[in-house]
Design an enzyme around this catalytic site. Sequence first.
Site, PDB file in Angstrom:
ATOM      1  N   CYS A 128      -1.719   9.269   2.057  1.00  0.00           N
ATOM      2  CA  CYS A 128      -1.557   8.750   0.453  1.00  0.00           C
ATOM      3  C   CYS A 128      -2.516   9.270  -0.504  1.00  0.00           C
ATOM      4  O   CYS A 128      -2.192   9.124  -1.667  1.00  0.00           O
ATOM      5  CB  CYS A 128      -1.372   7.097   0.733  1.00  0.00           C
ATOM      6  SG  CYS A 128      -2.587   6.532   1.687  1.00  0.00           S
ATOM      7  N   GLU A 137       0.729  -1.008  -0.087  1.00  0.00           N
ATOM      8  CA  GLU A 137      -0.093  -0.045  -0.026  1.00  0.00           C
ATOM      9  C   GLU A 137       0.912   1.244   0.074  1.00  0.00           C
ATOM     10  O   GLU A 137       1.503   1.659   1.047  1.00  0.00           O
ATOM     11  CB  GLU A 137      -1.019  -0.061   1.298  1.00  0.00           C
ATOM     12  CG  GLU A 137      -1.902  -1.162   1.407  1.00  0.00           C
ATOM     13  CD  GLU A 137      -3.003  -1.124   0.449  1.00  0.00           C
ATOM     14  OE1 GLU A 137      -3.421   0.009  -0.188  1.00  0.00           O
ATOM     15  OE2 GLU A 137      -3.665  -2.017   0.271  1.00  0.00           O
TER      16      GLU A 137
HETATM   17  P1  NAD Z   1       8.562   4.939   4.752  1.00  0.00           P
HETATM   18  O1  NAD Z   1       8.501   3.933   3.330  1.00  0.00           O
HETATM   19  O2  NAD Z   1       9.597   5.707   4.952  1.00  0.00           O
HETATM   20  O3  NAD Z   1       8.325   3.714   6.019  1.00  0.00           O
HETATM   21  C1  NAD Z   1       7.399   3.042   6.194  1.00  0.00           C
HETATM   22  C2  NAD Z   1       7.873   1.864   6.977  1.00  0.00           C
HETATM   23  O4  NAD Z   1       8.764   1.085   6.496  1.00  0.00           O
HETATM   24  C3  NAD Z   1       8.323   2.494   8.534  1.00  0.00           C
HETATM   25  O5  NAD Z   1       8.169   1.423   9.444  1.00  0.00           O
HETATM   26  C4  NAD Z   1       9.628   2.253   8.127  1.00  0.00           C
HETATM   27  O6  NAD Z   1      10.587   1.964   9.299  1.00  0.00           O
HETATM   28  C5  NAD Z   1       9.916   0.875   7.271  1.00  0.00           C
HETATM   29  N1  NAD Z   1      10.968   0.849   6.453  1.00  0.00           N
HETATM   30  C6  NAD Z   1      11.580   1.803   5.867  1.00  0.00           C
HETATM   31  N2  NAD Z   1      12.844   1.141   5.227  1.00  0.00           N
HETATM   32  C7  NAD Z   1      12.750  -0.076   5.513  1.00  0.00           C
HETATM   33  C8  NAD Z   1      13.575  -1.343   5.215  1.00  0.00           C
HETATM   34  N3  NAD Z   1      14.654  -1.008   4.522  1.00  0.00           N
HETATM   35  N4  NAD Z   1      13.376  -2.407   5.734  1.00  0.00           N
HETATM   36  C9  NAD Z   1      12.292  -2.532   6.369  1.00  0.00           C
HETATM   37  N5  NAD Z   1      11.394  -1.758   6.871  1.00  0.00           N
HETATM   38  C10 NAD Z   1      11.696  -0.398   6.482  1.00  0.00           C
HETATM   39  O7  NAD Z   1       7.132   5.598   4.767  1.00  0.00           O
HETATM   40  P2  NAD Z   1       6.592   6.689   5.751  1.00  0.00           P
HETATM   41  O8  NAD Z   1       7.368   8.028   5.558  1.00  0.00           O
HETATM   42  O9  NAD Z   1       6.366   6.176   7.123  1.00  0.00           O
HETATM   43  O10 NAD Z   1       5.265   6.744   5.274  1.00  0.00           O
HETATM   44  C11 NAD Z   1       4.766   7.819   4.145  1.00  0.00           C
HETATM   45  C12 NAD Z   1       4.435   6.906   2.870  1.00  0.00           C
HETATM   46  O11 NAD Z   1       3.544   5.788   3.177  1.00  0.00           O
HETATM   47  C13 NAD Z   1       4.054   7.876   1.977  1.00  0.00           C
HETATM   48  O12 NAD Z   1       4.723   7.463   0.628  1.00  0.00           O
HETATM   49  C14 NAD Z   1       2.545   7.378   1.686  1.00  0.00           C
HETATM   50  O13 NAD Z   1       1.815   7.635   0.527  1.00  0.00           O
HETATM   51  C15 NAD Z   1       2.525   5.938   2.169  1.00  0.00           C
HETATM   52  N6  NAD Z   1       1.231   5.476   2.418  1.00  0.00           N
HETATM   53  C16 NAD Z   1       0.448   4.802   2.037  1.00  0.00           C
HETATM   54  C17 NAD Z   1      -1.007   4.333   2.103  1.00  0.00           C
HETATM   55  C18 NAD Z   1      -1.767   3.484   1.593  1.00  0.00           C
HETATM   56  O14 NAD Z   1      -2.599   2.832   2.240  1.00  0.00           O
HETATM   57  N7  NAD Z   1      -1.520   3.369   0.282  1.00  0.00           N
HETATM   58  C19 NAD Z   1      -1.157   4.729   3.577  1.00  0.00           C
HETATM   59  C20 NAD Z   1      -0.313   5.649   4.239  1.00  0.00           C
HETATM   60  C21 NAD Z   1       0.938   5.970   4.009  1.00  0.00           C
END
Ligand code: NAD
Length: 476
Positions: A284, A248
């Site tokens: 998002c 997502e």
């Molecule tokens: P992010 O990708 O930076 O982090 C999301 C999660 O991934 C966090 O828990 C982070 O610690 C983890 N993560 C990051 N690198 C990782 C790795 N190498 N290995 C394992 N885990 C890792 O995203 P964010 O800044 O927390 O959130 C914002 C993003 O989320 C935006 O792009 C937004 O659009 C998206 N989002 C999507 C939805 C949806 O339902 N489509 C909903 C909310 C947010």
Amino acid sequence: MLAKSYPYYLANQPQTSKEMMDVLDKYSGKVATRVAVPDAKAVEKAIAAAVKATVPMREFKPWARQAVLAHCVQRFKERREELAYALCVEAGKPIKDSDGEVTRLIETFFIAADEAVRINGETINLDLAKRLDGYHGYTKRVPLGPVSFITPFNFPLNLVAHKVAPAIAAGCPFVLKPAERTPIGALIIGEVLAETDLPKGAFSVLNLDGKHAGPLVEDPRFKLLSFTGSQIGWDLKARAGHKKVTLELGGNAACIIDADQGPHLDHVIDRLVFGAFYQSGQSCISVQRIYAHESLYEELKKRLVAAVKKLKAGDPKKKDTFLGPMIDEAAAERLHGWIEEARKAGGKVLCGGKRNGAMLEATLMENVPTSAKAHRQEAFGPFALLSPFRTFDEVVDMVNDSDYGLQAGIFTDSLSNAMRAWNELDQGGVIVNDIPSFRVDNMPYGGVKLSGIGREGVRWAIEDMTELRLMVMRER
Ligand code: NAD
């Protein structure tokens, strides 16, 4: 009030640790509380416990799963204020929106409690030819087994709920890694789950940063990785091996204002302001690209700018604050840079555009070239751009000219244009007469293109977390 510190959860039990991680108040920038961080051994124990819980969870009956989910609903209602406050502090989310997210958390668990006793199979008609007389086919859905969850910062409760509640309903043990900047919501959910009689090992909540979350992605004992977050999700998918992966991810959602919307502009503007700037645009499906028919473009622009200028920005703990900080200064700096880049490329700032630390003003631009980052990439902040369109064919192409496809909105009184939008926009969902940011927790939700794969919304997440198992029976 927040607790002084929070444990992590390993196999349903709270755990302390020598290593602690600070959680900042996103408005003041001060340390608000600390959370215990598991070491690599604890991560391994959590996975082994989830594997061991596979059969007990499968045998934990639907009515018992429903009782656990109903308990959570009750406890979240009782702890509503505490949950909302935690979100307000850890995410900088205005208190009104934080309270709204608690409502959605409760609703998501409520829906899951219902779905837990509704996971049905089918009777398959095998009467394809004479030679198949006497054969009957049946399916049921069986839980996948251990699943891993990784969640983002922007909805620290409800996006956790969209994984945890369906997993309990489906009968899957899970290991959850919440976002390291906003772990408190997930830890309170963990605390409530620890009060229930879920089988031992059914859940772990591990406060890890991305660098230490490798086992949740790569370990083959997990049957599914469900990830919500940024484009990093595609890298994780590539590392996930044979397990199922649902992603997502983000978008740069578009909203069309059709030529016939003149009489409805007040409502349209009200919704656009909310969709673009709610939660400082850190959703998002935040409205990023507004396409208005040329006949009403100037009027819409004038009134929209006036409405945006009235938004109250500041301390998210105050009841009348609409616009709080972005998650951190780096995020605000990144988007501010994109605004500057778009301005240099010919874009005009209609309002906002200034930054102070993590606070970025609600910003509207026009004439932003489609090649600019502010147009092409996910802004994920208090920013939207306006463009006029002439024909419906043209606006369909404009909306589809994106690498993303989560949801789009269209305001129109034309049934045929609504149907065209539904048929021709390359999106996970099309919202007619409202903003793309519309989401209710029992609807299928997810994207196409770079926005992801799979659908959440409790029933669809349960489908992902269960497998069809067929039985063919032959009459003797
Ligand atoms: P992010 O990708 O930076 O982090 C999301 C999660 O991934 C966090 O828990 C982070 O610690 C983890 N993560 C990051 N690198 C990782 C790795 N190498 N290995 C394992 N885990 C890792 O995203 P964010 O800044 O927390 O959130 C914002 C993003 O989320 C935006 O792009 C937004 O659009 C998206 N989002 C999507 C939805 C949806 O339902 N489509 C909903 C909310 C947010």
